[in-house]
Design a protein around this motif. Sequence first.
Motif, PDB file in Angstrom:
ATOM      1  N   GLU A   6      96.234   5.705  33.810  1.00 38.34           N
ATOM      2  CA  GLU A   6      96.790   7.025  34.130  1.00 38.34           C
ATOM      3  C   GLU A   6      96.023   8.133  33.408  1.00 38.34           C
ATOM      4  O   GLU A   6      95.797   9.207  33.970  1.00 38.34           O
ATOM      5  CB  GLU A   6      98.280   7.071  33.765  1.00 38.34           C
ATOM      6  N   LEU A   7      95.603   7.871  32.176  1.00 39.07           N
ATOM      7  CA  LEU A   7      94.811   8.859  31.437  1.00 39.07           C
ATOM      8  C   LEU A   7      93.489   9.131  32.154  1.00 39.07           C
ATOM      9  O   LEU A   7      93.114  10.286  32.363  1.00 39.07           O
ATOM     10  CB  LEU A   7      94.549   8.382  30.009  1.00 39.07           C
ATOM     11  N   PHE A   8      92.789   8.080  32.534  1.00 39.10           N
ATOM     12  CA  PHE A   8      91.522   8.264  33.256  1.00 39.10           C
ATOM     13  C   PHE A   8      91.751   8.985  34.585  1.00 39.10           C
ATOM     14  O   PHE A   8      90.970   9.847  34.974  1.00 39.10           O
ATOM     15  CB  PHE A   8      90.822   6.933  33.484  1.00 39.10           C
ATOM     16  N   ARG A   9      92.846   8.632  35.268  1.00 44.94           N
ATOM     17  CA  ARG A   9      93.149   9.291  36.536  1.00 44.94           C
ATOM     18  C   ARG A   9      93.388  10.787  36.300  1.00 44.94           C
ATOM     19  O   ARG A   9      92.892  11.632  37.040  1.00 44.94           O
ATOM     20  CB  ARG A   9      94.371   8.638  37.184  1.00 44.94           C
ATOM     21  N   ASN A  10      94.128  11.111  35.251  1.00 44.30           N
ATOM     22  CA  ASN A  10      94.379  12.519  34.939  1.00 44.30           C
ATOM     23  C   ASN A  10      93.093  13.255  34.591  1.00 44.30           C
ATOM     24  O   ASN A  10      92.883  14.392  35.022  1.00 44.30           O
ATOM     25  CB  ASN A  10      95.378  12.644  33.790  1.00 44.30           C
ATOM     26  N   ASP A  65      77.596   9.004  36.632  1.00 40.97           N
ATOM     27  CA  ASP A  65      78.651  10.005  36.766  1.00 40.97           C
ATOM     28  C   ASP A  65      79.932   9.446  36.139  1.00 40.97           C
ATOM     29  O   ASP A  65      80.592   8.572  36.710  1.00 40.97           O
ATOM     30  CB  ASP A  65      78.863  10.325  38.242  1.00 40.97           C
ATOM     31  N   THR A  66      80.285   9.944  34.975  1.00 38.35           N
ATOM     32  CA  THR A  66      81.436   9.414  34.239  1.00 38.35           C
ATOM     33  C   THR A  66      82.733   9.592  35.019  1.00 38.35           C
ATOM     34  O   THR A  66      83.574   8.692  35.043  1.00 38.35           O
ATOM     35  CB  THR A  66      81.553  10.092  32.855  1.00 38.35           C
ATOM     36  N   TYR A  67      82.904  10.733  35.673  1.00 37.75           N
ATOM     37  CA  TYR A  67      84.125  10.952  36.439  1.00 37.75           C
ATOM     38  C   TYR A  67      84.218   9.983  37.615  1.00 37.75           C
ATOM     39  O   TYR A  67      85.292   9.453  37.907  1.00 37.75           O
ATOM     40  CB  TYR A  67      84.212  12.405  36.921  1.00 37.75           C
ATOM     41  N   ALA A  68      83.110   9.724  38.270  1.00 39.46           N
ATOM     42  CA  ALA A  68      83.106   8.750  39.369  1.00 39.46           C
ATOM     43  C   ALA A  68      83.411   7.350  38.838  1.00 39.46           C
ATOM     44  O   ALA A  68      84.130   6.577  39.477  1.00 39.46           O
ATOM     45  CB  ALA A  68      81.760   8.766  40.090  1.00 39.46           C
ATOM     46  N   ARG A  72      86.488   4.955  40.004  1.00 46.31           N
ATOM     47  CA  ARG A  72      86.288   3.561  40.425  1.00 46.31           C
ATOM     48  C   ARG A  72      87.122   2.604  39.574  1.00 46.31           C
ATOM     49  O   ARG A  72      87.709   1.649  40.087  1.00 46.31           O
ATOM     50  CB  ARG A  72      84.810   3.176  40.356  1.00 46.31           C
ATOM     51  N   PHE A  73      87.156   2.858  38.267  1.00 46.77           N
ATOM     52  CA  PHE A  73      87.964   2.023  37.375  1.00 46.77           C
ATOM     53  C   PHE A  73      89.428   2.065  37.795  1.00 46.77           C
ATOM     54  O   PHE A  73      90.086   1.026  37.910  1.00 46.77           O
ATOM     55  CB  PHE A  73      87.808   2.473  35.920  1.00 46.77           C
ATOM     56  N   CYS A  74      89.956   3.258  38.008  1.00 44.71           N
ATOM     57  CA  CYS A  74      91.364   3.399  38.391  1.00 44.71           C
ATOM     58  C   CYS A  74      91.648   2.705  39.719  1.00 44.71           C
ATOM     59  O   CYS A  74      92.655   2.001  39.864  1.00 44.71           O
ATOM     60  CB  CYS A  74      91.754   4.871  38.481  1.00 44.71           C
ATOM     61  N   SER A  76      89.950   0.242  41.161  1.00 43.46           N
ATOM     62  CA  SER A  76      89.773  -1.212  41.133  1.00 43.46           C
ATOM     63  C   SER A  76      90.738  -1.909  40.184  1.00 43.46           C
ATOM     64  O   SER A  76      91.134  -3.050  40.425  1.00 43.46           O
ATOM     65  CB  SER A  76      88.328  -1.570  40.781  1.00 43.46           C
ATOM     66  N   PHE A  77      91.145  -1.243  39.119  1.00 41.78           N
ATOM     67  CA  PHE A  77      92.007  -1.897  38.142  1.00 41.78           C
ATOM     68  C   PHE A  77      93.488  -1.757  38.462  1.00 41.78           C
ATOM     69  O   PHE A  77      94.294  -2.599  38.047  1.00 41.78           O
ATOM     70  CB  PHE A  77      91.717  -1.375  36.731  1.00 41.78           C
ATOM     71  N   SER A  78      93.880  -0.742  39.194  1.00 40.11           N
ATOM     72  CA  SER A  78      95.298  -0.549  39.536  1.00 40.11           C
ATOM     73  C   SER A  78      95.881  -1.751  40.276  1.00 40.11           C
ATOM     74  O   SER A  78      96.994  -2.192  39.947  1.00 40.11           O
ATOM     75  CB  SER A  78      95.485   0.732  40.347  1.00 40.11           C
ATOM     76  N   PRO A  79      95.181  -2.333  41.257  1.00 38.95           N
ATOM     77  CA  PRO A  79      95.725  -3.526  41.916  1.00 38.95           C
ATOM     78  C   PRO A  79      95.855  -4.721  40.958  1.00 38.95           C
ATOM     79  O   PRO A  79      96.792  -5.514  41.077  1.00 38.95           O
ATOM     80  CB  PRO A  79      94.720  -3.836  43.026  1.00 38.95           C
ATOM     81  N   VAL A  80      94.952  -4.835  40.007  1.00 36.42           N
ATOM     82  CA  VAL A  80      95.040  -5.908  39.012  1.00 36.42           C
ATOM     83  C   VAL A  80      96.292  -5.721  38.169  1.00 36.42           C
ATOM     84  O   VAL A  80      97.052  -6.670  37.915  1.00 36.42           O
ATOM     85  CB  VAL A  80      93.778  -5.943  38.126  1.00 36.42           C
ATOM     86  N   LEU A  81      96.536  -4.492  37.741  1.00 35.66           N
ATOM     87  CA  LEU A  81      97.751  -4.197  36.965  1.00 35.66           C
ATOM     88  C   LEU A  81      99.008  -4.496  37.775  1.00 35.66           C
ATOM     89  O   LEU A  81      99.986  -5.020  37.231  1.00 35.66           O
ATOM     90  CB  LEU A  81      97.765  -2.740  36.525  1.00 35.66           C
ATOM     91  N   ALA A  82      98.977  -4.178  39.051  1.00 31.10           N
ATOM     92  CA  ALA A  82     100.138  -4.458  39.906  1.00 31.10           C
ATOM     93  C   ALA A  82     100.418  -5.958  39.954  1.00 31.10           C
ATOM     94  O   ALA A  82     101.583  -6.384  39.890  1.00 31.10           O
ATOM     95  CB  ALA A  82      99.909  -3.905  41.309  1.00 31.10           C
ATOM     96  N   GLN A  83      99.375  -6.755  40.041  1.00 25.64           N
ATOM     97  CA  GLN A  83      99.548  -8.211  40.046  1.00 25.64           C
ATOM     98  C   GLN A  83     100.076  -8.709  38.695  1.00 25.64           C
ATOM     99  O   GLN A  83     100.915  -9.601  38.643  1.00 25.64           O
ATOM    100  CB  GLN A  83      98.225  -8.907  40.385  1.00 25.64           C
ATOM    101  N   ILE A  84      99.578  -8.144  37.616  1.00 24.74           N
ATOM    102  CA  ILE A  84     100.071  -8.517  36.278  1.00 24.74           C
ATOM    103  C   ILE A  84     101.556  -8.188  36.158  1.00 24.74           C
ATOM    104  O   ILE A  84     102.353  -8.989  35.671  1.00 24.74           O
ATOM    105  CB  ILE A  84      99.252  -7.820  35.172  1.00 24.74           C
ATOM    106  N   HIS A  85     101.949  -7.002  36.609  1.00 26.99           N
ATOM    107  CA  HIS A  85     103.357  -6.612  36.559  1.00 26.99           C
ATOM    108  C   HIS A  85     104.215  -7.568  37.379  1.00 26.99           C
ATOM    109  O   HIS A  85     105.286  -7.985  36.932  1.00 26.99           O
ATOM    110  CB  HIS A  85     103.538  -5.188  37.068  1.00 26.99           C
ATOM    111  N   LYS A  86     103.730  -7.896  38.566  1.00 24.48           N
ATOM    112  CA  LYS A  86     104.464  -8.810  39.446  1.00 24.48           C
ATOM    113  C   LYS A  86     104.641 -10.172  38.766  1.00 24.48           C
ATOM    114  O   LYS A  86     105.729 -10.749  38.796  1.00 24.48           O
ATOM    115  CB  LYS A  86     103.697  -8.957  40.762  1.00 24.48           C
ATOM    116  N   PHE A  87     103.583 -10.679  38.157  1.00 20.38           N
ATOM    117  CA  PHE A  87     103.662 -11.956  37.451  1.00 20.38           C
ATOM    118  C   PHE A  87     104.659 -11.885  36.300  1.00 20.38           C
ATOM    119  O   PHE A  87     105.488 -12.783  36.126  1.00 20.38           O
ATOM    120  CB  PHE A  87     102.288 -12.367  36.915  1.00 20.38           C
ATOM    121  N   LEU A  88     104.586 -10.831  35.506  1.00 21.27           N
ATOM    122  CA  LEU A  88     105.479 -10.706  34.350  1.00 21.27           C
ATOM    123  C   LEU A  88     106.940 -10.630  34.772  1.00 21.27           C
ATOM    124  O   LEU A  88     107.802 -11.233  34.140  1.00 21.27           O
ATOM    125  CB  LEU A  88     105.091  -9.489  33.505  1.00 21.27           C
ATOM    126  N   VAL A  89     107.214  -9.903  35.838  1.00 22.53           N
ATOM    127  CA  VAL A  89     108.592  -9.808  36.330  1.00 22.53           C
ATOM    128  C   VAL A  89     109.080 -11.177  36.771  1.00 22.53           C
ATOM    129  O   VAL A  89     110.184 -11.598  36.425  1.00 22.53           O
ATOM    130  CB  VAL A  89     108.704  -8.778  37.473  1.00 22.53           C
TER     131      VAL A  89
END
Length: 103
Positions: A6-10, A65-68, A72-74, A76-89
Amino acid sequence: MDFLVELFRNLYQHQDWTMQQACNDSYGKTLKKWHGWIASSSFTVAIKLVPDRKKFMEVIASKGDTYADMDRFCESFSPVLAQIHKFLVSYISIKFIYQIISL
């Protein structure tokens, strides 16, 4: 990790925001709901110690390009985080059910 994404996205989407604004917004969207009064107060104090945006961007700068890269990080990594959250739940739910059955 949610806070970092979220910080990088902001930082990418709101290039006119200060680091404090980006951090506060990220905190409010990710961690604040899990923190009590003491942790929230500690964050408020800690946020005053973050470097200014220019210095932060210099430290994390890449050759491209650091902003780009942030975008890209946000993306590509957001779906990974979603899977981690799903697993933890599901893991916590299964563990909780097992504990109840074991009583």
